[in-house]
Structures are given as structure tokens and as C-alpha cells.
Design a protein around this motif. Structure first.
Motif, PDB file in Angstrom:
ATOM      1  N   GLU A 157      27.268  -3.400 -10.670  1.00  0.00           N
ATOM      2  CA  GLU A 157      27.494  -2.034 -11.145  1.00  0.00           C
ATOM      3  C   GLU A 157      27.778  -1.087  -9.982  1.00  0.00           C
ATOM      4  OE1 GLU A 157      24.153  -0.961 -13.508  1.00  0.00           O
ATOM      5  OE2 GLU A 157      24.776  -2.151 -15.258  1.00  0.00           O
ATOM      6  N   ILE A 158      27.089  -1.291  -8.863  1.00  0.00           N
ATOM      7  CA  ILE A 158      27.366  -0.490  -7.670  1.00  0.00           C
ATOM      8  C   ILE A 158      28.757  -0.819  -7.133  1.00  0.00           C
ATOM      9  CG2 ILE A 158      26.615   0.036  -5.321  1.00  0.00           C
ATOM     10  CD1 ILE A 158      23.788  -0.753  -6.153  1.00  0.00           C
ATOM     11  N   ILE A 159      29.091  -2.104  -7.072  1.00  0.00           N
ATOM     12  CA  ILE A 159      30.392  -2.533  -6.559  1.00  0.00           C
ATOM     13  C   ILE A 159      31.517  -2.004  -7.441  1.00  0.00           C
ATOM     14  CG2 ILE A 159      31.847  -4.529  -6.050  1.00  0.00           C
ATOM     15  CD1 ILE A 159      29.537  -4.161  -4.100  1.00  0.00           C
ATOM     16  N   HIS A 160      31.319  -2.053  -8.758  1.00  0.00           N
ATOM     17  CA  HIS A 160      32.349  -1.569  -9.680  1.00  0.00           C
ATOM     18  C   HIS A 160      32.557  -0.069  -9.515  1.00  0.00           C
ATOM     19  CE1 HIS A 160      33.931  -0.085 -13.566  1.00  0.00           C
ATOM     20  NE2 HIS A 160      34.638  -1.195 -13.531  1.00  0.00           N
ATOM     21  N   HIS A 161      31.479   0.663  -9.345  1.00  0.00           N
ATOM     22  CA  HIS A 161      31.581   2.119  -9.173  1.00  0.00           C
ATOM     23  C   HIS A 161      32.351   2.463  -7.895  1.00  0.00           C
ATOM     24  CE1 HIS A 161      30.506   6.352  -9.224  1.00  0.00           C
ATOM     25  NE2 HIS A 161      30.057   6.222  -7.976  1.00  0.00           N
ATOM     26  N   LYS A 162      32.111   1.728  -6.827  1.00  0.00           N
ATOM     27  CA  LYS A 162      32.752   2.038  -5.552  1.00  0.00           C
ATOM     28  C   LYS A 162      34.183   1.524  -5.484  1.00  0.00           C
ATOM     29  CE  LYS A 162      28.567   2.401  -2.755  1.00  0.00           C
ATOM     30  NZ  LYS A 162      28.843   3.808  -2.365  1.00  0.00           N
ATOM     31  N   SER A 163      34.463   0.374  -6.100  1.00  0.00           N
ATOM     32  CA  SER A 163      35.813  -0.208  -6.046  1.00  0.00           C
ATOM     33  C   SER A 163      36.699   0.257  -7.186  1.00  0.00           C
ATOM     34  CB  SER A 163      35.721  -1.736  -6.080  1.00  0.00           C
ATOM     35  OG  SER A 163      35.214  -2.183  -7.331  1.00  0.00           O
ATOM     36  N   LYS A 164      36.089   0.909  -8.205  1.00  0.00           N
ATOM     37  CA  LYS A 164      36.821   1.385  -9.387  1.00  0.00           C
ATOM     38  C   LYS A 164      37.521   0.242 -10.124  1.00  0.00           C
ATOM     39  CE  LYS A 164      37.586   5.951  -7.341  1.00  0.00           C
ATOM     40  NZ  LYS A 164      36.816   5.656  -6.108  1.00  0.00           N
ATOM     41  N   TRP A 195      20.773  -9.185  -0.972  1.00  0.00           N
ATOM     42  CA  TRP A 195      21.449  -7.943  -0.599  1.00  0.00           C
ATOM     43  C   TRP A 195      20.472  -6.780  -0.612  1.00  0.00           C
ATOM     44  CZ3 TRP A 195      22.479 -11.038  -4.762  1.00  0.00           C
ATOM     45  CH2 TRP A 195      22.027 -10.595  -6.000  1.00  0.00           C
ATOM     46  N   ASP A 196      20.924  -5.666  -0.037  1.00  0.00           N
ATOM     47  CA  ASP A 196      20.138  -4.445   0.024  1.00  0.00           C
ATOM     48  C   ASP A 196      20.843  -3.383  -0.816  1.00  0.00           C
ATOM     49  OD1 ASP A 196      18.828  -2.043   0.718  1.00  0.00           O
ATOM     50  OD2 ASP A 196      18.271  -2.850   2.679  1.00  0.00           O
ATOM     51  N   GLU A 197      20.399  -3.222  -2.069  1.00  0.00           N
ATOM     52  CA  GLU A 197      21.088  -2.329  -3.001  1.00  0.00           C
ATOM     53  C   GLU A 197      21.033  -0.868  -2.554  1.00  0.00           C
ATOM     54  OE1 GLU A 197      19.975  -2.738  -7.049  1.00  0.00           O
ATOM     55  OE2 GLU A 197      20.516  -4.875  -7.166  1.00  0.00           O
ATOM     56  N   ASP A 198      19.912  -0.439  -1.996  1.00  0.00           N
ATOM     57  CA  ASP A 198      19.784   0.966  -1.599  1.00  0.00           C
ATOM     58  C   ASP A 198      20.796   1.322  -0.514  1.00  0.00           C
ATOM     59  OD1 ASP A 198      17.742   1.332  -3.401  1.00  0.00           O
ATOM     60  OD2 ASP A 198      16.154   0.872  -1.953  1.00  0.00           O
ATOM     61  N   LYS A 199      20.951   0.460   0.480  1.00  0.00           N
ATOM     62  CA  LYS A 199      21.902   0.736   1.554  1.00  0.00           C
ATOM     63  C   LYS A 199      23.342   0.648   1.062  1.00  0.00           C
ATOM     64  CE  LYS A 199      18.951  -0.638   5.431  1.00  0.00           C
ATOM     65  NZ  LYS A 199      18.810  -1.533   6.606  1.00  0.00           N
ATOM     66  N   ILE A 200      23.613  -0.297   0.152  1.00  0.00           N
ATOM     67  CA  ILE A 200      24.969  -0.408  -0.406  1.00  0.00           C
ATOM     68  C   ILE A 200      25.295   0.821  -1.241  1.00  0.00           C
ATOM     69  CG2 ILE A 200      26.439  -1.739  -1.974  1.00  0.00           C
ATOM     70  CD1 ILE A 200      24.895  -4.233  -1.161  1.00  0.00           C
ATOM     71  N   GLN A 201      24.303   1.295  -2.014  1.00  0.00           N
ATOM     72  CA  GLN A 201      24.510   2.472  -2.852  1.00  0.00           C
ATOM     73  C   GLN A 201      24.783   3.712  -2.008  1.00  0.00           C
ATOM     74  OE1 GLN A 201      24.163   2.821  -6.599  1.00  0.00           O
ATOM     75  NE2 GLN A 201      25.387   4.508  -5.803  1.00  0.00           N
ATOM     76  N   SER A 202      24.105   3.841  -0.892  1.00  0.00           N
ATOM     77  CA  SER A 202      24.255   5.038  -0.061  1.00  0.00           C
ATOM     78  C   SER A 202      25.456   4.988   0.866  1.00  0.00           C
ATOM     79  CB  SER A 202      22.988   5.239   0.780  1.00  0.00           C
ATOM     80  OG  SER A 202      22.771   4.129   1.637  1.00  0.00           O
ATOM     81  N   ARG A 203      26.111   3.857   0.943  1.00  0.00           N
ATOM     82  CA  ARG A 203      27.261   3.732   1.834  1.00  0.00           C
ATOM     83  C   ARG A 203      28.444   4.515   1.296  1.00  0.00           C
ATOM     84  NH1 ARG A 203      29.570  -1.862   4.469  1.00  0.00           N
ATOM     85  NH2 ARG A 203      31.333  -0.958   5.582  1.00  0.00           N
ATOM     86  N   LYS A 204      29.064   5.317   2.145  1.00  0.00           N
ATOM     87  CA  LYS A 204      30.212   6.133   1.747  1.00  0.00           C
ATOM     88  C   LYS A 204      31.498   5.368   2.031  1.00  0.00           C
ATOM     89  CE  LYS A 204      27.942  10.593   2.474  1.00  0.00           C
ATOM     90  NZ  LYS A 204      27.997  11.909   3.169  1.00  0.00           N
ATOM     91  N   LEU A 205      32.396   5.400   1.043  1.00  0.00           N
ATOM     92  CA  LEU A 205      33.660   4.673   1.155  1.00  0.00           C
ATOM     93  C   LEU A 205      34.819   5.599   0.822  1.00  0.00           C
ATOM     94  CD1 LEU A 205      32.695   1.364  -0.682  1.00  0.00           C
ATOM     95  CD2 LEU A 205      32.848   1.717   1.780  1.00  0.00           C
ATOM     96  N   PRO A 206      36.027   5.321   1.369  1.00  0.00           N
ATOM     97  CA  PRO A 206      37.222   6.100   1.009  1.00  0.00           C
ATOM     98  C   PRO A 206      37.536   5.960  -0.475  1.00  0.00           C
ATOM     99  CG  PRO A 206      37.593   4.784   2.985  1.00  0.00           C
ATOM    100  CD  PRO A 206      36.295   4.324   2.407  1.00  0.00           C
ATOM    101  N   ASP A 207      38.316   6.900  -0.989  1.00  0.00           N
ATOM    102  CA  ASP A 207      38.630   6.914  -2.415  1.00  0.00           C
ATOM    103  C   ASP A 207      39.740   5.948  -2.802  1.00  0.00           C
ATOM    104  OD1 ASP A 207      36.708   8.834  -2.906  1.00  0.00           O
ATOM    105  OD2 ASP A 207      38.090  10.494  -2.526  1.00  0.00           O
ATOM    106  N   ASP A 208      40.560   5.497  -1.852  1.00  0.00           N
ATOM    107  CA  ASP A 208      41.671   4.615  -2.207  1.00  0.00           C
ATOM    108  C   ASP A 208      41.668   3.389  -1.310  1.00  0.00           C
ATOM    109  OD1 ASP A 208      43.873   5.108   0.116  1.00  0.00           O
ATOM    110  OD2 ASP A 208      42.815   6.977  -0.352  1.00  0.00           O
TER     111      ASP A 208
END
Length: 487
Positions: A423-430, A460-473
Motif C-alpha cells: 500500500e505504501i509502494i502503490h501510493h508512492k509509485s502511483k 523491511w522498515d515501513e516507517d522509514k519507507i513511508q517517510s521517504r520523499k520521492l519525486p512526483d514523476d
């Protein structure tokens, strides 16, 4: 006991009643050690397949979705056991199974079931219903290499997370293209088009079809249009055919090369020199004299002549090889008018609209709108006018369920265990497959998704993955990833 709904098996009860009471804990430990030494490890490798279905015969006996493990009742009695007793029972049972050589995934499943039977449902991997158990066992049966057999920790420690094209699914779309291909080479008038935004997996899907084509004995030729080479006619076609000539030179025997060279000379005639300019490797097959041009020669329409020569080339390699020829051209949105006209001519003369030849055209483009506004859209109209059909496969972003399936397959873990991560990966990768793959590799390289040698699985570390900022595209993310590579 667990799978029978809480009741103990008569044999177990009888053995328990007849067994003398141990005077202290040391006697229990010695008895366990003696029992372990009496067992030889069970092999479940290639030489002795581990048939989970026949060994357990369990799926038919597991309750339906309503059978919950976290509520007492007819199927799961409310047993009150101390936590220390439960841990001892699980440790003893699972360790004995591991000593017999059973896969860790199956041992973990049984250990979790023992925890549930002892009322311990607090763990993140705890089962909450029998349907979860059934689903995990079904995955072990259907995909044993991923979900049953132990991972090669030594190899994974060296290579890290490995993504392959099969992970990305699209099985239904692949099946559609396979059917289109079969109809085309069987004499029906059909072409295939893959449509979708950048990074959605068009090229990956085409390569998977290419693997199917070559596995069934066909030829799969690929070319790609480039936005910066639109002024250069026939660039993608030339690249595809030039690479095929190079492959013939590397793999073909001299007698075969002489045979195809003779057929090409007859078909191309004195105009072979014009095709050699577009397909340089063709000169090696035909000989050096094929590139010599008659200075007195003149032509009213050079592009139409080249289109005719390309058709002759495809006609010869198709009849000479005796196998279906598939031409895949990527990024049709950057195609030039001359190439579109040549593709149209190939389809009309040597391809899908000529039942004498087994030729299948597959293309890909970014937007469906171009199928109407682009010159390629006119080509499709011509195909339909002559009784042909275009199979158009539209690719979209992955939903949450598909993303979880991919994460599950990639990490070789049950979907119920990877759902929160996916769910975190889907949110970040769209839901973009390219973004997804690059993100997973990046997380692995940064140690946020890592291999645990003690647990013999990914963690994995969900908290750190969730807080990681990624570009929009995707483009910006790839640029930042490349910028982090060592110089």
C-alpha cells in the motif's frame, strides 16, 4: 489437532496416556534429542519432489471463510495455556520439522498455527481465519519455487533483489496478443497495437510476446522510433532488419547464408544497392559488389522504390526461414511518414493481408488519441478497409491488489504479509510499473528492504519507507537515481 478443529487424534491421545510422566525437564529434552536423531532429513529437491498436496491432503479439510482462529467456538475451543508452554510447544514442533528437511515456509505456517491454537494472536504474521491458511497453502502448491522452497540466501546476498518481466503480470493482455498472433499467422487479417503512457510496461509486454514467438519457432524482429531521428526515414525498420542480418551472420551456416543470399539477389536485382544503404549488414550477406550503384540509374520516387525493396526483403526471409515473422516497432508516436507508408505496404503486400505469408505486425504508442490524429491512424483505417482487424491492448496503472501481488511474488512472501508494504509502494509509485521497479531496487540498495539471514526471508522498515520523499514523476526519479551512481 489444529486442522481437525481442536480435537486430538486418537493415536496421539493413546500415546500421551501410555507415556510415563517425566520427573523433570531434563528428561523431556533428552527424549526430544533422541527422537530427532532417529529421523533422517526429508529431501524436497529436484530428485525427490515434495508433494504438499498429497502429503498433507489438507485443502479439502480446511474450514470456510467463516472459521476464525481468534474466536472460541465449535471449531476452535478456548484453550487457556500459559505463554511459556505455547512457545515451548511451537519451538519443539517446528525444530523437529526443520530437522526433517521441510521448507521454512511450511514450518513457519505450522508454527503460526500452533501460536493461534495457544491463543497468541498478537504477532504480525498470526492467522485470523482458516481462509488465510488455505490461501497460503494454495500459493505453495501453485508456485512452489516462490512460496514453498527455501530461497538461495547465498545468491540473494550477492545479487540483491532481482526483478524479472514475469513479475509484472499482464497475463490477460499477453493472452490477448497471443491470440491475435495465432489468428494472423493462420491467415486472418490482423495486427496488434499496445497503447499506454510512458513507463506503463508496453515494451515489457512486447518482449514477453517475443519470448512466446521465438519459443514456438517464429522470428521476432524489433525496432524503436526516436524523437530525435524523425528526420531520418525508415530508422526503426532499418534497425530491426539490420539486427536480423547480424543475427544471421552469427548463427547461420555458410550454406544457409549462400542460399538466402542467392534468393535476395534474385528478388532485389540491381536495386539491392539502395537497400544496402539502409541495412548495412545486408552487404556482408550479399557481397561487396551489392553496394555498387549504377551512376546512370535514375528513379522518379526513391521512397516508393525502397518500400518495394523492404517488402521483397521480408518476403524472402519469411519464405526462406519457413517460420512466421513478427515485426515489433516501439514508440510509433515518433514515426516518420515514410516509415508509416512502408509499414502499410508491408502489411498490404507481404504481411497480414496476404494469406500466402506468415507476417504479424505489432506496434506500441503512448496515447490512444494518436491512433486517430497520427498518420498511423490512417494506416489502421486502410487495414480495416481491406477487411483487416486491429487488436488494441490498452495498458493502465496497477491497482492496489495488483501491486500487492507483484510485491508478494518479488519477496516470495504471502500477500497477507506484504499488504501494508504494498500500500505504501502503490501510493508512492502511483501504480506505474517502471516507477515501482525502480523504487523497489532503490529501497533494496538503501537497506530499507533487506534480506534477513536469521529469518531466511525479506524484511523491511515501513516507517522509514513511508517517510521517504520521492519525486512526483518517473523521469525525475530516474534522473535522481542516476545522479547518485558513483562517477
Amino acid at each position: 489437532e489444529l486442522f481437525s478443529g481442536g480435537g486430538r487424534h486418537p493415536d496421539i491421545t493413546l500415546q500421551s496416556d501410555s507415556k510415563p510422566q517425566a520427573t523433570n525437564g531434563c528428561d523431556d529434552i533428552k527424549a526430544d534429542e533422541h527422537a530427532h536423531q532417529a529421523h533422517e532429513p526429508v529431501s524436497h529437491g529436484d530428485s525427490c519432489a515434495f508433494d504438499l498436496a498429497s502429503e498433507l491432503n489438507i485443502l479439502d479439510r480446511i474450514g470456510d471463510d467463516s472459521t476464525r482462529l481468534d474466536s472460541p467456538g465449535e471449531h476452535m475451543p478456548n484453550k487457556k495455556k500459559g505463554p511459556q508452554i505455547g512457545r515451548t510447544l511451537r519451538s519443539t514442533s517446528v525444530e523437529s520439522l526443520k530437522m526433517k528437511g521441510l521448507p521454512s515456509s511450511l514450518c513457519d505456517l505450522i508454527g503460526n498455527m500452533i501460536d493461534c491454537g495457544n491463543g497468541d494472536l498478537s504477532g504480525e504474521e498470526a492467522y485470523h481465519s482458516m481462509s488465510d491458511v488455505r490461501s497460503d497453502l494454495q500459493l505453495m502448491l501453485e508456485k512452489p519455487n516462490r512460496f514453498l522452497h527455501d530461497m538461495d540466501l547465498e545468491k540473494l546476498s550477492a545479487t540483491g533483489l532481482q526483478l524479472n518481466e514475469a513479475v509484472f503480470g499482464r497475463d490477460a493482455d499477453l493472452s490477448t496478443l497471443k491470440d491475435s498472433y495465432r489468428r494472423s499467422i493462420s491467415g486472418e487479417n490482423e495486427v496488434g497495437i499496445i497503447v499506454g503512457p510512458s513507463g506503463i510496461g508496453k515494451s515489457v509486454l512486447a518482449r514477453r510476446l517475443g519470448n512466446f514467438v521465438t519459443a514456438t519457432g517464429g522470428l521476432f524482429l524489433t525496432g524503436k522510433f526516436d524523437q530525435l531521428q524523425q528526420a531520418k526515414p525508415f530508422s526503426a525498420l532499418a534497425s530491426a532488419f539490420n539486427e536480423y542480418c547480424n543475427k544471421m551472420l552469427k548463427e547461420g551456416r555458410s550454406s544457409h547464408l549462400q542460399d538466402v543470399a542467392l534468393k535476395l539477389r534474385i528478388a532485389l536485382g540491381k536495386d539491392a544497392c539502395h537497400l544496402v544503404k539502409v541495412i548495412p549488414n545486408l552487404s556482408i550477406i550479399l557481397g561487396d559488389d551489392a553496394g555498387q550503384q549504377n551512376e546512370d540509374e535514375d528513379c522518379v520516387d526513391a521512397q516508393k522504390r525502397l518500400q518495394y525493396l523492404l517488402c521483397q526483403f521480408v518476403d524472402v526471409i519469411s519464405s526462406w526461414s519457413g517460420t512466421p515473422v513478427t515485426l515489433f516497432l516501439d514508440d510509433l508516436q515518433w514515426s516518420d511518414p515514410a516509415s508509416i507508408s512502408a509499414i502499410n505496404q508491408l502489411l498490404l503486400v507481404s504481411g497480414s493481408l496476404n494469406a500466402k505469408q506468415q507476417f504479424f505486425f505489432l506496434g506500441s504508442c503512448r496515447e490512444e488519441g494518436m491512433l486517430k490524429e497520427h498518420p498511423f491512424g490512417n494506416m489502421l483505417s486502410n487495414i480495416r478497409h481491406f477487411g483487416g482487424h486491429a487488436t488494441i491492448v490498452e495498458l493502465g496503472c496497477m491497482d492496489k491488489e495488483m501491486t500487492n501481488t507483484m510485491v508478494s511474488d518479488l519477496l516470495c512472501l504471502s500477500p497477507r504479509l506484504t499488504r501494508s508494504l504494498s500500500e505504501i509502494i502503490h501510493h508512492k509509485s502511483k501504480g506505474n510499473p517502471l516507477f515501482f521497479s525502480q523504487l523497489m531496487i532503490s529501497l533494496c540498495n538503501d537497506g530499507l528492504v533487506r534480506l534477513s539471514l536469521s529469518r531466511r526471508r525479506w524484511e523491511w522498515d515501513e516507517d522509514k519507507i513511508q517517510s521517504r520523499k520521492l519525486p512526483d514523476d518517473v523521469a525525475t526519479f530516474l534522473t535522481s537515481t542516476i545522479g547518485r551512481l558513483p562517477k
